[in-house]
Design an enzyme around this catalytic site. Sequence first.
Site, PDB file in Angstrom:
ATOM      1  N   TRP A 102     -15.375  21.050  26.815  1.00  0.00           N
ATOM      2  CA  TRP A 102     -14.806  19.869  27.856  1.00  0.00           C
ATOM      3  C   TRP A 102     -14.164  20.612  29.053  1.00  0.00           C
ATOM      4  O   TRP A 102     -14.314  20.127  30.188  1.00  0.00           O
ATOM      5  CB  TRP A 102     -13.913  18.994  27.167  1.00  0.00           C
ATOM      6  CG  TRP A 102     -14.411  18.102  26.279  1.00  0.00           C
ATOM      7  CD1 TRP A 102     -14.402  17.815  24.979  1.00  0.00           C
ATOM      8  CD2 TRP A 102     -15.493  16.823  26.755  1.00  0.00           C
ATOM      9  NE1 TRP A 102     -15.166  16.679  24.737  1.00  0.00           N
ATOM     10  CE2 TRP A 102     -15.809  16.097  25.720  1.00  0.00           C
ATOM     11  CE3 TRP A 102     -15.753  16.549  28.127  1.00  0.00           C
ATOM     12  CZ2 TRP A 102     -16.636  14.953  25.832  1.00  0.00           C
ATOM     13  CZ3 TRP A 102     -16.887  15.554  28.065  1.00  0.00           C
ATOM     14  CH2 TRP A 102     -17.289  14.702  27.068  1.00  0.00           C
ATOM     15  N   ASP A 173      -6.207  17.681  30.768  1.00  0.00           N
ATOM     16  CA  ASP A 173      -7.090  16.562  29.967  1.00  0.00           C
ATOM     17  C   ASP A 173      -6.609  16.399  28.604  1.00  0.00           C
ATOM     18  O   ASP A 173      -6.687  17.359  27.484  1.00  0.00           O
ATOM     19  CB  ASP A 173      -8.512  16.942  30.263  1.00  0.00           C
ATOM     20  CG  ASP A 173      -9.338  16.372  29.210  1.00  0.00           C
ATOM     21  OD1 ASP A 173      -9.076  15.108  28.763  1.00  0.00           O
ATOM     22  OD2 ASP A 173     -10.678  16.522  29.451  1.00  0.00           O
ATOM     23  N   LYS A 197     -10.111   7.998  22.039  1.00  0.00           N
ATOM     24  CA  LYS A 197      -9.626   8.739  21.039  1.00  0.00           C
ATOM     25  C   LYS A 197      -8.432   8.308  20.326  1.00  0.00           C
ATOM     26  O   LYS A 197      -8.538   8.053  18.895  1.00  0.00           O
ATOM     27  CB  LYS A 197      -9.623  10.221  21.315  1.00  0.00           C
ATOM     28  CG  LYS A 197     -11.212  10.724  21.388  1.00  0.00           C
ATOM     29  CD  LYS A 197     -11.523  11.145  22.791  1.00  0.00           C
ATOM     30  CE  LYS A 197     -12.862  11.318  22.707  1.00  0.00           C
ATOM     31  NZ  LYS A 197     -13.334  11.993  23.992  1.00  0.00           N
TER      32      LYS A 197
END
Length: 361
Positions: A102, A173, A197
């Site tokens: 990511w 993030d 999430k």
Amino acid sequence: MSAVYNFCAGPAMLPVPVMVKAQSEFLNWNNTGCSVMELSHRSKEFMAVATKAEADLRQLMSIPDNYKVLFCHGGGRGQFSAVPLNLLPANKSADYIITGSWSKAAANEAENFGLINKINVVEKVNGQRQIKDSSQWPLDKNAAYVHYCPNETVDGLELFDIPETHGVPLVADLSSTILSREIDVSKFALIYAGAQKNIGPSGLTIVIVREDLLGSADVKTPCIFNYQTEADNSSMYNTPPTYAWYLAGLVFEWLIDSGGVKAISSINKEKAQLLYQFVDNSKFYRNDIASQHRSLMNVPFWLVDESLNNAFLEQAKSAGLLALEGHRMVGGMRASIYNAMPIEGVQKLVNFMREFEKGNS
Ligand SMILES: *Cc1c(COP(=O)(O)O)cnc(C)c1O
């Protein structure tokens, strides 16, 4: 039907009480005769939902007053573009710490908008993956900002200490970390997280940004990605994802009722420990991440004999343990155990893994 546990990395499980509440008021919210998703985002009814959700998130994370909380579209990847568009002037570069897939994706996207310095900090020591100590990262003291991803959802690596950037704005993030454990928001210039999430359904992105960082966006920044525009319009410059915002609000209420972030974080630690300990004590399963950097939210593990992968997944599914297949880039298995996953789900998984091992060794 016996309980089904969904280990999907995202969109992920939502707390059952939240869905029961949403269902009960789906057709008639608060005696309006309408679903909350049918209300104008500017109506006083929806504004109350929106304001309450923000206040609850501020309470849960102890967000200081000099930070704006934005409820945006575009997901985590939307922010991969929005961050450089808002924070990276043409005469500067930004440092991107690479710890997995990511953070790499964030850096690659940011390169479309400016000068990016990628800093790889993952190393293998005694066959285990770990993250180099942040005091050894070669950071540029003139960088516009430092970007990192504390929890790599795919790779299963988590960095618990907040890096010291000596005054350079720190951007994180938190898509798969937010609300899973306590963090000191004041150490960050900007935090963003896709909702699917640990917050609610997909379609909503939370941005927490320190006010002094507003107002320097590149002129070509799309208006819906301009933090100043979003802040000036209370995230309602365009129609926000209202139903996702409402559901996020229900999740925040659930979390407050469950004792807040501190309480959930100790359950999260217990859940992760249960799983890692089992894997470590088994010769049938393995995990190659150094113990100090093991993710609390996403636990990857591998069967030593990978020819059993399909049988494992099929039998797990029959037992009500869903979505355990690892990300296609890393293979193996992955159990995502976000806030909404009860400890019973992890116990059931460990019991299943023990039985599977017995039946196949
Ligand atoms: C899921 C995830 C993303 C991507 O989010 P989208 O909403 O699908 O764009 C980004 N970063 C991390 C750490 C994630 O876990």
